[in-house]
Each structure stands twice: as structure tokens, then as C-alpha cells.
Design a protein around this motif. Structure first.
Motif, short mmCIF file in Angstrom:
data_model
loop_
_atom_site.label_atom_id
_atom_site.label_comp_id
_atom_site.label_asym_id
_atom_site.label_seq_id
_atom_site.Cartn_x
_atom_site.Cartn_y
_atom_site.Cartn_z
N SER A 53 37.02 88.34 46.63
CA SER A 53 36.04 89.02 45.77
C SER A 53 36.55 89.19 44.34
O SER A 53 36.12 90.10 43.62
CB SER A 53 35.65 90.38 46.35
N GLY A 54 37.47 88.32 43.93
CA GLY A 54 37.98 88.36 42.57
C GLY A 54 39.08 89.37 42.34
O GLY A 54 39.52 89.56 41.20
N VAL A 55 39.55 90.04 43.40
CA VAL A 55 40.59 91.06 43.28
C VAL A 55 41.95 90.43 43.58
O VAL A 55 42.15 89.85 44.65
CB VAL A 55 40.32 92.25 44.21
N GLY A 56 42.88 90.56 42.65
CA GLY A 56 44.17 89.90 42.77
C GLY A 56 45.21 90.70 43.53
O GLY A 56 44.96 91.82 43.98
N LEU A 105 40.48 93.51 39.50
CA LEU A 105 39.34 92.59 39.53
C LEU A 105 39.34 91.79 38.23
O LEU A 105 39.27 92.36 37.14
CB LEU A 105 38.04 93.38 39.66
N ASP A 106 39.39 90.46 38.37
CA ASP A 106 39.38 89.61 37.19
C ASP A 106 38.89 88.23 37.61
O ASP A 106 39.66 87.36 38.01
CB ASP A 106 40.77 89.52 36.58
N LEU A 107 37.57 88.04 37.52
CA LEU A 107 36.99 86.77 37.95
C LEU A 107 37.39 85.63 37.02
O LEU A 107 37.39 84.47 37.43
CB LEU A 107 35.46 86.91 38.02
N ASP A 108 37.75 85.97 35.78
CA ASP A 108 38.22 84.93 34.86
C ASP A 108 39.49 84.27 35.39
O ASP A 108 39.68 83.06 35.21
CB ASP A 108 38.48 85.51 33.47
N PRO A 135 49.96 78.55 43.86
CA PRO A 135 50.17 80.00 43.87
C PRO A 135 49.59 80.67 42.63
O PRO A 135 49.58 80.09 41.54
CB PRO A 135 51.69 80.14 43.90
N SER A 136 49.07 81.89 42.81
CA SER A 136 48.52 82.66 41.71
C SER A 136 48.36 84.11 42.17
O SER A 136 48.17 84.37 43.36
CB SER A 136 47.15 82.10 41.29
N VAL A 137 48.40 85.05 41.22
CA VAL A 137 48.16 86.45 41.54
C VAL A 137 46.67 86.78 41.52
O VAL A 137 46.27 87.91 41.77
CB VAL A 137 48.89 87.39 40.56
N ALA A 138 45.81 85.78 41.24
CA ALA A 138 44.39 86.03 41.06
C ALA A 138 43.69 86.49 42.34
O ALA A 138 42.64 87.13 42.30
CB ALA A 138 43.69 84.79 40.52
N SER A 139 44.25 86.12 43.50
CA SER A 139 43.69 86.49 44.80
C SER A 139 44.84 86.76 45.75
O SER A 139 46.00 86.50 45.44
CB SER A 139 42.81 85.34 45.34
N ASP A 140 44.52 87.27 46.96
CA ASP A 140 45.58 87.45 47.95
C ASP A 140 45.87 86.16 48.71
O ASP A 140 46.79 86.10 49.52
CB ASP A 140 45.24 88.59 48.92
N HIS A 141 45.09 85.10 48.45
CA HIS A 141 45.35 83.76 48.98
C HIS A 141 45.73 82.84 47.83
O HIS A 141 45.30 83.05 46.69
CB HIS A 141 44.11 83.17 49.65
N SER A 142 46.50 81.81 48.15
CA SER A 142 46.70 80.72 47.21
C SER A 142 45.65 79.66 47.45
O SER A 142 45.20 79.46 48.59
CB SER A 142 48.09 80.10 47.38
#
Length: 240
Positions: free
Chosen positions: A12-15, A20-23, A223-230
Motif C-alpha cells: 500500500s505504498g508504506v515502506g 507512505l510514499d508512492l513516489d 532491494p528498496s525501503v519503499a515496501s516491505d517486499h523487494s
């Protein structure tokens, strides 16, 4: 013709930092160079946590991609006069999406409804069947029933299946799918391929599967902090 695929549970865009950062989600997708993207945990006008946004439309507009969305949960509006609160999966594509449909998968009492989102893209003059899904998180028996339902839809057409399966290699649900499709990471990935490390132990639960003559060329976890999945990126070639 090569095609880049991406499977990404966007939470849902939560890192990982709780923000929350959909960008940031858009940046991951854009930087991946993906032609076709399957997203899971996508909100539409649903809750304060996701700012009541139409997340799939926002991402599609930002990325300039075609969109198909499946609302596996469709609830009452978050507040009077608002659109219905929805949650589900999405397909984004740089190529037009044709004949998109969503098939509800078997669901046990009290479980979250899951679905199989399907669309066709034409690549190099030939059709590719694209399937996106997100299986139940807390029951391998239920996941296996859902995998069986997916397998029952398969035929000889060139096909890719992308999604968060919430299961690890060798499980009953995995073996069910592996009887008909090829796991791209097993074919061309290097290392463990963990896509979920937010909770120990690290796991490989996000997949791209290929069938009907589709060939996996490369696979990479992003990998990214943008979501809890990569995100999982796989390049494929199509028959002919």
C-alpha cells in the motif's frame, strides 16, 4: 523479442521505515525498466494509511503505462460520498492490455479473498498471457487450493505468472505450480533470491513463472525501503 517483467508487493505504498510514499514505489518501477508489472497490496480510496488515493491510477499516470486493476476486497466508502474502498492487485504495461479479467480464487471462511488477474499483451506480433496473483498468507492448505485453481486455467499459450505467493520453494503450493510452469529464479537467478526480509527468516516468496515456450533470460531482486517486499525483475523472450 525480450520483455522485462516485474513482480512487486507494494504494501500500500508504506515502506520499511513506516512512511507512505508512492513516489518511491514509482521510482522502483521506473528504474527497473519493466515493460509489464504485477503489483500486489494496492489500495483504491481505502484508508488513511494510503491517503485514500487511487493508487493504481496514480502509478499508471506517473509511469505512462496501461492499467488493469482487480478489487478482491470491495468495501463501503471510507467516508460518506467517497468512492468504494478497494484493495487488490494490478497490472501495469507499456504495451496495451487486452481482455483483462479477474477470477476469484478459493477462499476459506474468514480469509481474505484472493484473485487471479489476467490480461493479454501483444509482443512482436504474438499474444502473451499475463497472470498476476497474491495468495493467502497464513494457510498452506488454502494456498495450495488457490494454486490448483490457477493451474486449472493454464493451457499451451505463452504465459507468465507473477505474484506474491506467500510460500517458499518446495512447498505443496509451489510444487503444484511447478508441475505446469517453470520458476524463473530457479532457471536463471543467482543466490537465495530473498524478496521478503522484513520479518525473519528471510524468504523467497515472490515469483515469476514462465510457460508455453516463454524463456527466462535473467532474474534479479531489486532491494528498496519503499515496501516491505523487494521487487523481482525477470527478463524473458517469447516463442518466435
Amino acid at each position: 523479442m525480450p520483455l522485462r517483467l516485474l513482480s512487486y508487493n507494494i504494501h500500500s505504498g508504506v515502506g520499511l521505515d513506516g512512511r507512505l510514499d508512492l513516489d518511491r514505489i514509482g521510482d522502483v518501477i521506473d528504474d527497473s525498466g519493466a515493460d509489464v508489472v504485477a503489483l500486489q497490496e494496492v489500495d483504491r480510496f481505502r484508508r488513511e494509511q494510503s491517503a485514500f488515493e487511487d493508487q493504481p491510477a496514480v502509478l499508471a499516470q506517473r509511469l505512462g503505462m496501461h492499467l488493469a486493476y482487480a478489487a478482491n476486497l470491495d468495501g463501503e466508502p471510507a467516508h460518506p460520498g467517497a468512492p468504494r474502498a478497494q484493495y487488490g492487485t494490478a497490472l501495469l504495461s507499456r504495451l496495451p492490455l487486452e481482455s483483462s479479467t479477474n477470477t476469484l480464487l478459493p477462499s476459506f471462511e474468514g480469509s481474505e479473498q484472493r484473485g487471479l488477474l489476467e490480461a493479454t499483451v501483444v509482443v512482436g506480433g504474438g499474444p502473451l498471457r499475463v497472470l498476476g496473483t497474491h495468495l493467502q498468507w497464513d494457510s498452506e492448505t488454502e494456498r495450495t487450493r488457490q494454486a490448483e485453481a490457477i493451474v486449472a486455467t493454464l493451457d499451451a499459450r505463452p504465459t507468465v505468472l507473477l505474484g506474491d505467493l506467500n510460500t517458499t520453494p518446495g512447498s505443496p503450493a509451489y510444487r503444484c505450480l511447478a508441475a505446469r510452469l517453470d520458476d524463473a529464479w530457479t532457471l536463471v537467478g543467482e543466490g537465495e533470491g530473498h524478496t521478503f526480509e522484513a520479518e525473519p527468516p528471510p524468504r523467497r516468496i515472490d515469483y515469476v513463472w514462465v510457460g508455453g515456450g516463454v524463456v527466462a533470460v535473467s532474474a534479479e531482486v531489486l532491494p528498496s525501503v519503499a515496501s516491505d517486499h523487494s521487487a523481482l525483475r525477470v527478463e524473458v523472450t517469447l516463442p518466435g
